[in-house]
Write a protein that holds these residues in place. Structure first.
Motif, PDB file in Angstrom:
ATOM      1  N   VAL A   2     -44.939  18.848  20.411  1.00  0.00           N
ATOM      2  CA  VAL A   2     -45.498  17.428  20.472  1.00  0.00           C
ATOM      3  C   VAL A   2     -47.144  17.595  20.084  1.00  0.00           C
ATOM      4  N   TYR A   3     -47.710  18.877  20.458  1.00  0.00           N
ATOM      5  CA  TYR A   3     -48.944  18.900  20.390  1.00  0.00           C
ATOM      6  C   TYR A   3     -49.384  20.354  20.272  1.00  0.00           C
ATOM      7  N   VAL A   4     -50.327  20.742  19.403  1.00  0.00           N
ATOM      8  CA  VAL A   4     -50.661  22.359  19.279  1.00  0.00           C
ATOM      9  C   VAL A   4     -52.216  22.311  19.165  1.00  0.00           C
ATOM     10  N   SER A   5     -52.863  22.956  20.216  1.00  0.00           N
ATOM     11  CA  SER A   5     -54.363  23.083  20.191  1.00  0.00           C
ATOM     12  C   SER A   5     -54.944  23.939  18.989  1.00  0.00           C
ATOM     13  N   PRO A   6     -56.009  23.518  18.836  1.00  0.00           N
ATOM     14  CA  PRO A   6     -56.710  24.469  17.627  1.00  0.00           C
ATOM     15  C   PRO A   6     -57.068  25.983  18.236  1.00  0.00           C
ATOM     16  N   GLN A   7     -57.207  25.792  19.558  1.00  0.00           N
ATOM     17  CA  GLN A   7     -57.673  27.188  20.104  1.00  0.00           C
ATOM     18  C   GLN A   7     -56.304  28.236  20.195  1.00  0.00           C
ATOM     19  N   ALA A   8     -55.012  27.627  20.226  1.00  0.00           N
ATOM     20  CA  ALA A   8     -53.948  28.247  20.231  1.00  0.00           C
ATOM     21  C   ALA A   8     -53.835  28.861  18.740  1.00  0.00           C
ATOM     22  N   VAL A   9     -53.731  27.609  17.912  1.00  0.00           N
ATOM     23  CA  VAL A   9     -53.337  27.855  16.446  1.00  0.00           C
ATOM     24  C   VAL A   9     -54.667  27.586  15.692  1.00  0.00           C
ATOM     25  N   PRO A  10     -55.545  28.276  15.042  1.00  0.00           N
ATOM     26  CA  PRO A  10     -56.696  27.711  14.420  1.00  0.00           C
ATOM     27  C   PRO A  10     -56.427  26.843  13.239  1.00  0.00           C
ATOM     28  N   ASP A  11     -55.314  27.431  12.467  1.00  0.00           N
ATOM     29  CA  ASP A  11     -55.157  26.763  11.257  1.00  0.00           C
ATOM     30  C   ASP A  11     -54.478  25.504  11.145  1.00  0.00           C
ATOM     31  N   ALA A  12     -55.216  24.513  10.676  1.00  0.00           N
ATOM     32  CA  ALA A  12     -54.780  22.922  10.879  1.00  0.00           C
ATOM     33  C   ALA A  12     -53.573  22.627  10.007  1.00  0.00           C
ATOM     34  N   GLU A  13     -53.310  23.278   8.940  1.00  0.00           N
ATOM     35  CA  GLU A  13     -51.945  23.346   8.364  1.00  0.00           C
ATOM     36  C   GLU A  13     -50.877  23.781   9.081  1.00  0.00           C
ATOM     37  N   ILE A  19     -45.730  20.530  14.705  1.00  0.00           N
ATOM     38  CA  ILE A  19     -45.240  19.226  15.287  1.00  0.00           C
ATOM     39  C   ILE A  19     -43.835  18.849  14.972  1.00  0.00           C
ATOM     40  N   GLY A  20     -43.021  18.707  15.983  1.00  0.00           N
ATOM     41  CA  GLY A  20     -41.546  18.237  15.842  1.00  0.00           C
ATOM     42  C   GLY A  20     -40.728  19.513  15.353  1.00  0.00           C
ATOM     43  N   ARG A  21     -41.573  20.588  15.520  1.00  0.00           N
ATOM     44  CA  ARG A  21     -40.405  21.922  15.399  1.00  0.00           C
ATOM     45  C   ARG A  21     -40.287  22.673  16.501  1.00  0.00           C
ATOM     46  N   THR A  22     -39.529  23.729  16.451  1.00  0.00           N
ATOM     47  CA  THR A  22     -38.962  24.254  17.609  1.00  0.00           C
ATOM     48  C   THR A  22     -39.750  25.573  17.797  1.00  0.00           C
ATOM     49  N   HIS A  85     -42.664  16.517  30.026  1.00  0.00           N
ATOM     50  CA  HIS A  85     -43.161  17.600  29.041  1.00  0.00           C
ATOM     51  C   HIS A  85     -43.353  19.109  29.832  1.00  0.00           C
ATOM     52  N   VAL A  86     -43.454  19.794  29.087  1.00  0.00           N
ATOM     53  CA  VAL A  86     -43.808  21.265  29.337  1.00  0.00           C
ATOM     54  C   VAL A  86     -44.912  21.899  28.421  1.00  0.00           C
ATOM     55  N   VAL A  87     -45.924  22.302  29.290  1.00  0.00           N
ATOM     56  CA  VAL A  87     -47.276  22.650  28.560  1.00  0.00           C
ATOM     57  C   VAL A  87     -47.116  24.038  28.307  1.00  0.00           C
ATOM     58  N   GLY A  88     -47.391  24.692  27.349  1.00  0.00           N
ATOM     59  CA  GLY A  88     -47.344  26.337  27.097  1.00  0.00           C
ATOM     60  C   GLY A  88     -48.432  26.787  26.658  1.00  0.00           C
ATOM     61  N   SER A  89     -49.002  27.930  27.342  1.00  0.00           N
ATOM     62  CA  SER A  89     -50.186  28.363  27.085  1.00  0.00           C
ATOM     63  C   SER A  89     -49.968  30.039  26.905  1.00  0.00           C
ATOM     64  N   THR A  90     -50.997  30.461  26.315  1.00  0.00           N
ATOM     65  CA  THR A  90     -50.529  32.018  25.997  1.00  0.00           C
ATOM     66  C   THR A  90     -52.152  32.629  26.243  1.00  0.00           C
ATOM     67  N   LEU A  91     -52.103  33.705  26.974  1.00  0.00           N
ATOM     68  CA  LEU A  91     -53.141  34.764  27.142  1.00  0.00           C
ATOM     69  C   LEU A  91     -53.059  35.999  26.504  1.00  0.00           C
ATOM     70  N   ASP A  92     -53.939  36.451  25.502  1.00  0.00           N
ATOM     71  CA  ASP A  92     -53.882  37.592  24.573  1.00  0.00           C
ATOM     72  C   ASP A  92     -54.425  38.509  25.462  1.00  0.00           C
ATOM     73  N   LEU A  93     -53.591  39.645  25.887  1.00  0.00           N
ATOM     74  CA  LEU A  93     -54.004  40.931  26.581  1.00  0.00           C
ATOM     75  C   LEU A  93     -54.147  41.982  25.811  1.00  0.00           C
TER      76      LEU A  93
END
Length: 195
Positions: A2-13, A19-22, A85-93
């Motif tokens: 339902v939302y994707v932050s620009p920090q997580a996925v920089p490409d706006a397209e 959004i709406g996908r799994t 809702h469930v908020v997911g975040s990723t930390l790249d190690l």
């Protein structure tokens, strides 16, 4: 999604497409193994059901033939007692994993050299306490490395060399190599003094 932050996925397209996908849709688009999306979906369901935050690690293809190491965290968003809702975040190690791997390779090379040398090689704490002693201690001192680790040169050095040993350790600075090697007499297990 339902939302994707620009920090997580920089490409706006890509963000708009998500959004709406799994997770399965996104994983397929990124070329992730199907198990990644299955695990993510199962975790999201579990967070909805239990209301508890979940954390797990993933190894993902980086698109260049390598692997990214990430930690995924899923946290519940509540409205009263209900998880809405469930908020997911990723930390790249990945950089941390690479640094650890490089350090382990350097350590292995150092150990190979130190363990194969006929010279006694040692690591010390700032107070002089041995933290590592190479196997050459058998030849040089007649003692196993384990018998020397935890002791200090000050405790065994010949009394005529003690002041020089103390001055040597007092001159050391963290992260800097000594100005000159230390030469002093130490007792061999057979009772003689060795340089």
């Amino acid at each position: 999604y339902v939302y994707v932050s620009p920090q997580a996925v920089p490409d706006a397209e890509t963000r708009a497409w998500m959004i709406g996908r799994t997770n399965e849709d996104y994983g397929r688009r990124r070329g992730y193994p199907p198990a990644v999306a299955q695990t993510r979906e199962a975790v999201v369901r579990a967070v909805f059901e239990t209301g508890e935050t979940h954390r797990h690690t993933e190894q993902l293809p980086d698109g260049r033939g390598g692997v990214r190491h990430v930690v995924r965290v899923y946290a519940p968003v509540r409205a009263g007692d209900d998880v809405t809702h469930v908020v997911g975040s990723t930390l790249d190690l990945t950089a941390l994993h690479e640094a650890r791997r490089t350090a382990e390779e350097h350590e292995a090379r150092y150990r190979l050299l130190a363990d194969s040398s006929g010279d006694l090689i040692a690591h010390h704490r700032p107070d002089g306490t041995y933290t590592y002693v190479s196997p050459a201690s058998y030849l040089v001192l007649g003692a196993a490395p384990e018998a020397v680790v935890g002791t200090r040169p000050h405790d065994a050095v010949h009394r005529d060399d003690l002041a020089r040993v103390e001055a040597f350790y007092a001159s050391l600075r963290p992260g800097a190599a000594p100005d000159a090697p230390l030469t002093a007499r130490f007792p061999h297990a057979d009772g003689r003094w060795v340089w």
